[in-house]
Design a protein around this motif. Structure first.
Motif, PDB file in Angstrom:
ATOM      1  N   HIS A 144     -36.035   0.687  11.359  1.00 17.95           N
ATOM      2  CA  HIS A 144     -34.845   0.434  12.193  1.00 17.95           C
ATOM      3  C   HIS A 144     -34.926   1.257  13.481  1.00 17.95           C
ATOM      4  CE1 HIS A 144     -32.827  -1.791   9.035  1.00 17.95           C
ATOM      5  NE2 HIS A 144     -33.104  -0.836   8.190  1.00 17.95           N
ATOM      6  N   PRO A 145     -35.911   0.976  14.316  1.00 21.88           N
ATOM      7  CA  PRO A 145     -36.057   1.821  15.525  1.00 21.88           C
ATOM      8  C   PRO A 145     -35.002   1.485  16.584  1.00 21.88           C
ATOM      9  CG  PRO A 145     -37.680   0.046  15.537  1.00 21.88           C
ATOM     10  CD  PRO A 145     -36.898  -0.111  14.260  1.00 21.88           C
ATOM     11  N   ASP A 146     -34.725   2.450  17.468  1.00 16.69           N
ATOM     12  CA  ASP A 146     -33.866   2.177  18.631  1.00 16.69           C
ATOM     13  C   ASP A 146     -34.671   1.390  19.649  1.00 16.69           C
ATOM     14  OD1 ASP A 146     -31.906   3.941  17.632  1.00 16.69           O
ATOM     15  OD2 ASP A 146     -33.097   5.621  18.413  1.00 16.69           O
ATOM     16  N   ARG A 147     -35.943   1.795  19.796  1.00 11.48           N
ATOM     17  CA  ARG A 147     -36.795   1.117  20.775  1.00 11.48           C
ATOM     18  C   ARG A 147     -38.228   1.107  20.268  1.00 11.48           C
ATOM     19  NH1 ARG A 147     -36.773   6.913  21.017  1.00 11.48           N
ATOM     20  NH2 ARG A 147     -37.361   7.708  23.057  1.00 11.48           N
ATOM     21  N   ILE A 148     -38.957   0.077  20.728  1.00 14.21           N
ATOM     22  CA  ILE A 148     -40.391  -0.005  20.434  1.00 14.21           C
ATOM     23  C   ILE A 148     -41.064  -0.096  21.802  1.00 14.21           C
ATOM     24  CG2 ILE A 148     -42.208  -1.416  19.398  1.00 14.21           C
ATOM     25  CD1 ILE A 148     -40.122  -2.433  17.383  1.00 14.21           C
ATOM     26  N   VAL A 149     -42.034   0.785  22.028  1.00 16.25           N
ATOM     27  CA  VAL A 149     -42.672   0.826  23.353  1.00 16.25           C
ATOM     28  C   VAL A 149     -44.133   0.368  23.241  1.00 16.25           C
ATOM     29  CG1 VAL A 149     -43.321   2.329  25.276  1.00 16.25           C
ATOM     30  CG2 VAL A 149     -41.139   2.707  24.103  1.00 16.25           C
ATOM     31  N   PHE A 150     -44.505  -0.566  24.074  1.00 18.76           N
ATOM     32  CA  PHE A 150     -45.912  -0.992  24.173  1.00 18.76           C
ATOM     33  C   PHE A 150     -46.407  -0.613  25.560  1.00 18.76           C
ATOM     34  CE2 PHE A 150     -44.765  -5.126  21.640  1.00 18.76           C
ATOM     35  CZ  PHE A 150     -44.674  -4.403  20.460  1.00 18.76           C
ATOM     36  N   GLY A 151     -47.455   0.198  25.621  1.00 13.66           N
ATOM     37  CA  GLY A 151     -48.141   0.430  26.894  1.00 13.66           C
ATOM     38  C   GLY A 151     -49.400  -0.423  26.865  1.00 13.66           C
ATOM     39  N   VAL A 152     -49.454  -1.439  27.698  1.00 13.65           N
ATOM     40  CA  VAL A 152     -50.575  -2.386  27.615  1.00 13.65           C
ATOM     41  C   VAL A 152     -51.149  -2.692  29.002  1.00 13.65           C
ATOM     42  CG1 VAL A 152     -49.929  -3.568  25.476  1.00 13.65           C
ATOM     43  CG2 VAL A 152     -48.882  -4.273  27.615  1.00 13.65           C
ATOM     44  N   GLU A 153     -52.339  -3.285  28.979  1.00 13.04           N
ATOM     45  CA  GLU A 153     -52.993  -3.648  30.253  1.00 13.04           C
ATOM     46  C   GLU A 153     -53.237  -5.140  30.363  1.00 13.04           C
ATOM     47  OE1 GLU A 153     -56.545  -1.258  30.383  1.00 13.04           O
ATOM     48  OE2 GLU A 153     -55.506   0.148  31.707  1.00 13.04           O
ATOM     49  N   ASP A 154     -52.990  -5.868  29.288  1.00 13.63           N
ATOM     50  CA  ASP A 154     -53.268  -7.313  29.331  1.00 13.63           C
ATOM     51  C   ASP A 154     -52.357  -8.032  28.336  1.00 13.63           C
ATOM     52  OD1 ASP A 154     -55.013  -7.809  26.659  1.00 13.63           O
ATOM     53  OD2 ASP A 154     -55.324  -5.822  27.484  1.00 13.63           O
ATOM     54  N   GLU A 155     -52.244  -9.326  28.547  1.00 12.04           N
ATOM     55  CA  GLU A 155     -51.318 -10.145  27.754  1.00 12.04           C
ATOM     56  C   GLU A 155     -51.749 -10.260  26.298  1.00 12.04           C
ATOM     57  OE1 GLU A 155     -49.645 -14.477  28.585  1.00 12.04           O
ATOM     58  OE2 GLU A 155     -50.114 -13.363  30.418  1.00 12.04           O
ATOM     59  N   THR A 156     -53.070 -10.324  26.072  1.00 13.95           N
ATOM     60  CA  THR A 156     -53.549 -10.469  24.686  1.00 13.95           C
ATOM     61  C   THR A 156     -53.082  -9.283  23.851  1.00 13.95           C
ATOM     62  OG1 THR A 156     -55.528 -11.320  25.754  1.00 13.95           O
ATOM     63  CG2 THR A 156     -55.647 -11.030  23.370  1.00 13.95           C
ATOM     64  N   SER A 157     -53.224  -8.074  24.390  1.00  8.87           N
ATOM     65  CA  SER A 157     -52.819  -6.876  23.647  1.00  8.87           C
ATOM     66  C   SER A 157     -51.316  -6.916  23.384  1.00  8.87           C
ATOM     67  CB  SER A 157     -53.136  -5.609  24.438  1.00  8.87           C
ATOM     68  OG  SER A 157     -54.462  -5.606  24.851  1.00  8.87           O
ATOM     69  N   GLU A 158     -50.554  -7.294  24.416  1.00  9.35           N
ATOM     70  CA  GLU A 158     -49.095  -7.357  24.248  1.00  9.35           C
ATOM     71  C   GLU A 158     -48.742  -8.354  23.135  1.00  9.35           C
ATOM     72  OE1 GLU A 158     -46.760  -8.143  27.803  1.00  9.35           O
ATOM     73  OE2 GLU A 158     -45.117  -8.870  26.559  1.00  9.35           O
ATOM     74  N   ASN A 159     -49.380  -9.514  23.155  1.00  2.00           N
ATOM     75  CA  ASN A 159     -49.064 -10.531  22.149  1.00  2.00           C
ATOM     76  C   ASN A 159     -49.431 -10.064  20.745  1.00  2.00           C
ATOM     77  OD1 ASN A 159     -47.954 -12.181  24.028  1.00  2.00           O
ATOM     78  ND2 ASN A 159     -49.835 -13.355  24.391  1.00  2.00           N
ATOM     79  N   GLN A 160     -50.559  -9.370  20.634  1.00  3.72           N
ATOM     80  CA  GLN A 160     -50.958  -8.866  19.307  1.00  3.72           C
ATOM     81  C   GLN A 160     -49.914  -7.870  18.796  1.00  3.72           C
ATOM     82  OE1 GLN A 160     -55.098  -7.946  20.422  1.00  3.72           O
ATOM     83  NE2 GLN A 160     -55.628  -8.517  18.312  1.00  3.72           N
ATOM     84  N   LEU A 161     -49.471  -6.981  19.696  1.00  2.00           N
ATOM     85  CA  LEU A 161     -48.476  -5.986  19.277  1.00  2.00           C
ATOM     86  C   LEU A 161     -47.144  -6.657  18.938  1.00  2.00           C
ATOM     87  CD1 LEU A 161     -49.315  -3.045  21.696  1.00  2.00           C
ATOM     88  CD2 LEU A 161     -49.457  -3.008  19.204  1.00  2.00           C
ATOM     89  N   ARG A 162     -46.785  -7.678  19.718  1.00  2.00           N
ATOM     90  CA  ARG A 162     -45.536  -8.401  19.426  1.00  2.00           C
ATOM     91  C   ARG A 162     -45.606  -9.020  18.029  1.00  2.00           C
ATOM     92  NH1 ARG A 162     -41.733  -9.592  23.413  1.00  2.00           N
ATOM     93  NH2 ARG A 162     -42.375  -8.961  25.494  1.00  2.00           N
TER      94      ARG A 162
END
Ligand code: UGA
Length: 472
Positions: free
Chosen positions: A165-183
């Motif tokens: 139950h986090p308040d926020r989840i932070v992704f530091g990314v450089e490309d869309e593929t990484s962001e999508n994988q983390l999502r």
């Protein structure tokens, strides 16, 4: 998704177990073979509320597994979470050698492209170095490494709840593929698709977590900046507590009213012995070093650290003022862990208090719900008790060093009758001064002036409150 977790400390274990609970196939590894053997056998080596339950369930369903073969773990995961320790070096900088080792291991063992995620707390620009090491040591020219930062905001003692139950989840990314994988990895958490061990019937209807997508550098800064801000907030409250003692205020009244301002907020304003643990003290130091190396002025943080270090001196002054001579006195200690709901004693204020009291010749007896085994290994000269009442028998003083809520509910009348001198010095401002004095204790705490803790100085220029204005 197939996930590897490297490092089975508290962050790695909570991360791996919760990601398995979220439906992923997780394999964890650590360079301590004994730890891995224990984990394979179903033993959770840390005390963390609610972890046992989801750990056992996911181990049984084989969603969660452990190996001491790090190369095997690297090969199995599409995404690799680095959760190794970044302890402080002598100069305060974070020791990143474990991250470097893991990066070289990944670079040489990976047979397919990977997303490598920094979960460990690291200084800004570590992601860039990580990328460089992965590139330089890469054995298989046909694969790619992507790097991301996904800082953890887990508090020991509530880490499972914080993860699910986090308040926020932070992704530091450089490309869309990484962001999508983390999502994809965090979708079950965002959508609450897991069996929550914390809220057994149903989870409270709170806002879904905020998802923040940033650059890697910003993401790394967010973690250090958050922990350093919390440390500053605690030191600020402690400074106000000291002023309360000087001018006759009550810290709890002051911080309560301050905290009602939503811009300030009520949490992390508890005055006392100050912050300890493996995160705040080391992260504030690493942030100061990062600023020094980059030429930014962080003197404010240095002050927060200095105020925190002074807490132990001030606490021992209170002990000395009350006891006069410490040598040969029987002193009971309630609480050893760096905070409640954990067995962790790393950088716990209690350790320094114990060390100094022993050096001054006190006879110490101690009790803590979870942290006694770890502490007894460091302090063979201290007598440890499995329950709090025995340790107070004939004691000259009782010191509270950890904010375990159970201490509030002790039978204080009974304790009063058992002590040689009913003196309590509360390093965590846990107890009610008035109630303690009604029980007949001499009671001292931080910033709560009482009859036994007279205000030392009241400036003449402060106007006295008239009865009318006080009641208004
Ligand atoms: C801290 C942060 O709170 C987490 O958000 C972060 O994820 C974690 O570090 C980390 O970097 O891994 P933690 O070290 O578990 O979590 O402990 P805190 O709850 O922050 O408490 C730290 C210390 O501050 C304890 O010694 C506690 O007794 C003390 N404290 C806390 C106070 O003295 N006053 C307060 O008002 C609050």
């Amino acid at each position: 998704m197939r996930i590897s977790v490297i490092g089975c400390g508290y962050v790695g274990l909570v991360t791996g177990t919760c990601l398995a609970e979220a439906g992923h196939q997780v394999i964890c590894t650590d360079n301590d073979p004994e730890r891995i053997a224990a984990l394979k056998a179903g033993v959770v080596p840390i005390y963390e509320p609610h972890l046992d339950a989801i750990f056992a369930a996911n181990l049984r369903s084989q969603k969660l597994s452990f190996t001491s073969n790090a190369a095997e773990a690297v090969r199995l995961g599409e995404v690799i979470f680095i959760c190794v320790g970044t302890p402080p070096l002598e100069n305060g900088e974070a020791d990143l050698s474990a991250i470097d080792n893991v990066a070289r291991l990944i670079a040489t063992e990976a047979c397919e492209s990977k997303l490598v995620v920094e979960k460990s707390t690291v200084p800004a620009q570590t992601g860039q170095q990580l990328k460089r090491v992965l590139g330089v040591y890469r054995r298989n020219g046909g694969i790619e490494f992507h790097v991301a930062s996904n800082p953890e905001f887990l508090r020991e003692g509530t880490a499972v709840e914080d993860f699910l139950h986090p308040d926020r989840i932070v992704f530091g990314v450089e490309d869309e593929t990484s962001e999508n994988q983390l999502r994809k990895i965090y979708a079950p958490i965002m959508e609450r698709r897991f069996r929550c061990p914390v809220h057994l019937s149903s989870c409270p209807a709170t806002k879904p977590p905020a998802l923040v997508v940033t650059t890697i550098n910003s993401s790394e800064l967010i973690k250090h900046a958050s922990n350093s801000f919390l440390a500053m907030k605690i030191s600020y409250a402690n400074m106000i507590a000291d002023l309360c003692e000087k001018v006759g205020g009550d810290i709890k009244e002051v911080t309560h009213a301050m905290g009602l301002d939503p811009r300030i907020g009520p949490r992390f304003l508890d005055a006392g012995l100050g912050f300890g643990g493996f995160c705040l003290p080391k992260d504030i130091q690493a942030f100061i070093r990062l600023a020094e190396c980059s030429g930014a002025d962080f003197s404010m943080l240095k002050e927060a650290e200095r105020v925190n270090k002074r807490r132990i001196d001030l606490f021992l002054e209170k002990v000395r003022n009350a006891l006069w001579v410490i040598k040969e006195k029987r002193v009971g200690i309630l609480g050893l862990a760096f905070k409640a709901n954990t067995d962790d004693i790393r950088f716990a204020p209690s350790l320094e208090v114990l060390r100094r009291l022993i050096a001054e010749g006190a006879h110490l007896r101690a009790y803590d719900q979870e942290a006694m085994d770890k502490t007894s290994a460091l302090f063979p000269q201290v007598q440890f008790f499995r329950e709090p009442y025995e340790l107070v028998r004939d004691a000259d003083a009782l010191l509270i060093l950890t904010e375990w809520p159970e201490f509030r509910d002790l039978d204080w009348a009974r304790i009063h009758g058992m002590m040689c001198r009913p003196l309590v010095i509360d390093g965590r401002n846990m107890l009610e001064p008035r109630a303690m004095m009604q029980h007949g204790f001499e009671y001292f705490s931080f910033g709560q002036p009482e009859k036994s803790q007279p205000a030392q100085f009241v400036p003449a220029q402060l106007p006295a409150l008239s009865t009318a204005s006080a009641g208004a």
